[in-house]
Design an enzyme around this catalytic site. Structure first.
Site, PDB file in Angstrom:
ATOM      1  N   SER A 207      18.084   2.687   0.763  1.00 14.04           N
ATOM      2  CA  SER A 207      18.486   4.112   0.042  1.00 14.04           C
ATOM      3  C   SER A 207      17.138   5.151   0.321  1.00 14.04           C
ATOM      4  O   SER A 207      16.084   4.458   0.555  1.00 14.04           O
ATOM      5  CB  SER A 207      18.621   3.768  -1.301  1.00 14.04           C
ATOM      6  OG  SER A 207      17.408   3.810  -2.052  1.00 14.04           O
ATOM      7  N   LYS A 208      17.233   6.153  -0.031  1.00  8.27           N
ATOM      8  CA  LYS A 208      16.093   7.185  -0.151  1.00  8.27           C
ATOM      9  C   LYS A 208      15.092   6.667  -0.658  1.00  8.27           C
ATOM     10  O   LYS A 208      14.056   7.365  -0.190  1.00  8.27           O
ATOM     11  CB  LYS A 208      16.705   8.362  -1.085  1.00  8.27           C
ATOM     12  CG  LYS A 208      15.980   9.743  -0.879  1.00  8.27           C
ATOM     13  CD  LYS A 208      16.184  10.456   0.400  1.00  8.27           C
ATOM     14  CE  LYS A 208      14.823  11.308   0.539  1.00  8.27           C
ATOM     15  NZ  LYS A 208      14.841  11.705   1.995  1.00  8.27           N
ATOM     16  N   ARG A 209      14.966   5.883  -1.671  1.00 10.62           N
ATOM     17  CA  ARG A 209      13.629   5.324  -2.342  1.00 10.62           C
ATOM     18  C   ARG A 209      13.062   4.534  -1.225  1.00 10.62           C
ATOM     19  O   ARG A 209      11.703   4.237  -1.435  1.00 10.62           O
ATOM     20  CB  ARG A 209      14.258   4.549  -3.605  1.00 10.62           C
ATOM     21  CG  ARG A 209      13.940   5.401  -4.680  1.00 10.62           C
ATOM     22  CD  ARG A 209      14.541   4.275  -6.067  1.00 10.62           C
ATOM     23  NE  ARG A 209      16.073   4.491  -5.681  1.00 10.62           N
ATOM     24  CZ  ARG A 209      16.790   3.385  -6.144  1.00 10.62           C
ATOM     25  NH1 ARG A 209      16.326   2.054  -6.473  1.00 10.62           N
ATOM     26  NH2 ARG A 209      18.279   3.427  -5.879  1.00 10.62           N
TER      27      ARG A 209
END
Ligand code: GLU
Length: 435
Positions: A207-209
């Site tokens: 994910s973006k994280r």
């Protein structure tokens, strides 16, 4: 039978690389089989599917060179057909109405599962089976009268004549429902292939994280579309030999579903950066220069073309992404570039450095000709005569003329800067840093 695949994204404004990988596999499979690759925009979530979100999706596909056959199908235009299908299922007793929860909010249309075990042979995962008792009836039209994903998705795959549905394995559970729907609707069940998810280093969905996760991020950061295309293709597929850098044509030629791996694939941004560097090296010089000039322009740097071309040659082999260019060359185009504080502290603010810079200035001024060879020889001679050591001479000179401690070979940098700039920069450093 002509192969027809499709990409069926729900536009949200950002396209996750996992979704784009599914699009790429559909595209590659269709091209490999001499079939067609279609686009269906699943735009029924009106809040998220804005015109901007749809444009972002089309731009991302265009940037990656995923050309679509025929016109895209917008799912919102198909609502009536979906509702008609639900009516037909109702009239055949394959669906029924119910006031879900008994809240008086109106009736949903619910599809009746056939009550038999279901199995299918997945093109990547092999045979998958689900027991009848684990499959419940499900809603196909909400009480507010809108069709649910399952119905819309299946109806539109039928409408588009899709022969192979290649999508993420988060849809496997749905597929058992979808197969029942195909049969109830009297349509031929397509082939399914479910791609394993892509994960971070901990094995969780990427994910973006975890870092850049959207196609637009990579575009902005200066990755080349061909490199991202190549990288995403290898994320869960391999040609069966040790090739890694492959042209689009080679990928089309080699791509088969059998070679897709059935376990999760881990994103490795370092590898992508390496791969992008390889693609940067392979760019024809004019293309590299065009990208470099464009970067300078975007950064508001006014560059004299002949000088800039010499500068670009110096950094050509060091550039990993387009975004590296401006930070690498900025000092060539501005006399009041910033100095890296750490480098200044460590290398310039030291006893004797002012003398070194002063000496080099005099030596450079005295050279008959100032070019890479003569500057290099002058530096080496001074290192030897002064007994100071290589680093004690090169590092301060480099920082004085560029502000930073590392970069391409020093002598060619000095030569491209030219004697006047070099002298002026040695003067500036002397004025700033000699106490
Ligand atoms: N819109 C769905 C998604 O993005 C489509 C899934 C499919 O490919 O069938 O997950």
């Amino acid at each position: 039978m002509k192969v027809r695949t499709r990409f069926a994204p729900s536009p949200t404004g950002n396209v996750h690389i996992g979704n784009m990988r599914a699009a790429i596999y559909n595209w590659l499979f269709a091209r490999h089989m001499g079939g067609e690759f279609l686009l269906r925009v699943e735009d029924t979530d009106i809040e998220r599917s804005t015109p901007e979100a749809i444009q972002a999706l089309l731009d991302a596909m265009d940037w990656l060179g995923l050309d679509v056959d025929g016109e895209p199908l917008y799912q919102t235009t198909r609502q009536q057909a979906h509702l008609d299908a639900a009516e037909a299922l109702l009239s055949k007793g394959m669906a029924y109405k119910e006031d879900k929860g008994g809240m008086g909010q109106g009736e949903c249309v619910i599809f009746r599962m056939p009550g038999t075990d279901s199995s299918f042979v997945d093109g990547i995962k092999g045979e998958l089976t689900k027991k009848a008792e684990n499959m419940q009836d499900f809603v196909i039209v909400r009480s507010n009268g809108t069709p649910v994903f399952h119905l819309a998705n299946v109806m539109d795959d039928i409408e588009q004549g899709i022969t192979h549905v290649i999508r993420g394995d988060d849809h496997i559970e749905n597929t058992f429902r979808h197969i029942a729907l195909y049969k109830a609707l009297g349509a031929e069940v397509p082939n399914f292939a479910h791609l394993p998810m892509i994960t971070n280093a901990q094995g969780k969905p990427y994910s973006k994280r975890d870092g850049d996760a959207f196609v637009g991020d990579f575009r902005e950061k200066g990755f080349l579309p061909e490199a991202l295309f190549n990288y995403l293709t290898l994320l869960g597929w391999s040609p069966g030999d040790d090739r890694e850098i492959m042209t689009r044509e080679e990928l089309v030629e080699a791509f088969t579903l059998e070679r897709c791996q059935s376990s999760a694939a881990q994103v490795d941004l370092k590898k992508l950066t390496w791969m992008n560097g390889e693609y940067m090296l392979k760019l024809p010089n004019e293309e590299f220069e065009a990208l470099a000039f464009q970067s300078l322009e975007t950064a508001g740097i006014d560059a004299e073309p002949e000088y800039a071309e010499q500068v670009f040659k110096l950094i050509r082999e060091r550039v990993k992404t387009v975004a590296d260019i401006v930070p690498m060359v900025g000092f060539f185009f501005s006399d009041d570039f910033e100095y890296d504080e750490k480098a200044v502290k460590k290398k310039l603010l030291k006893d004797g450095v002012a003398d070194t810079l002063g000496n080099m200035k005099t030596i450079f001024q005295g050279l008959d000709v100032f070019n890479a060879e003569t500057a290099d020889k002058a530096l080496h001679d001074f290192v030897e005569e002064s007994g100071l050591g290589f680093g004690a001479v090169m590092a301060p000179v480099r920082i004085a003329v560029s502000g930073v401690q590392s970069g391409p070979d020093l002598a060619p940098v000095l030569a491209v800067l030219g004697r006047n700039r070099v002298i002026a920069r040695l003067d500036r450093a002397l004025a700033l840093f000699s106490a």
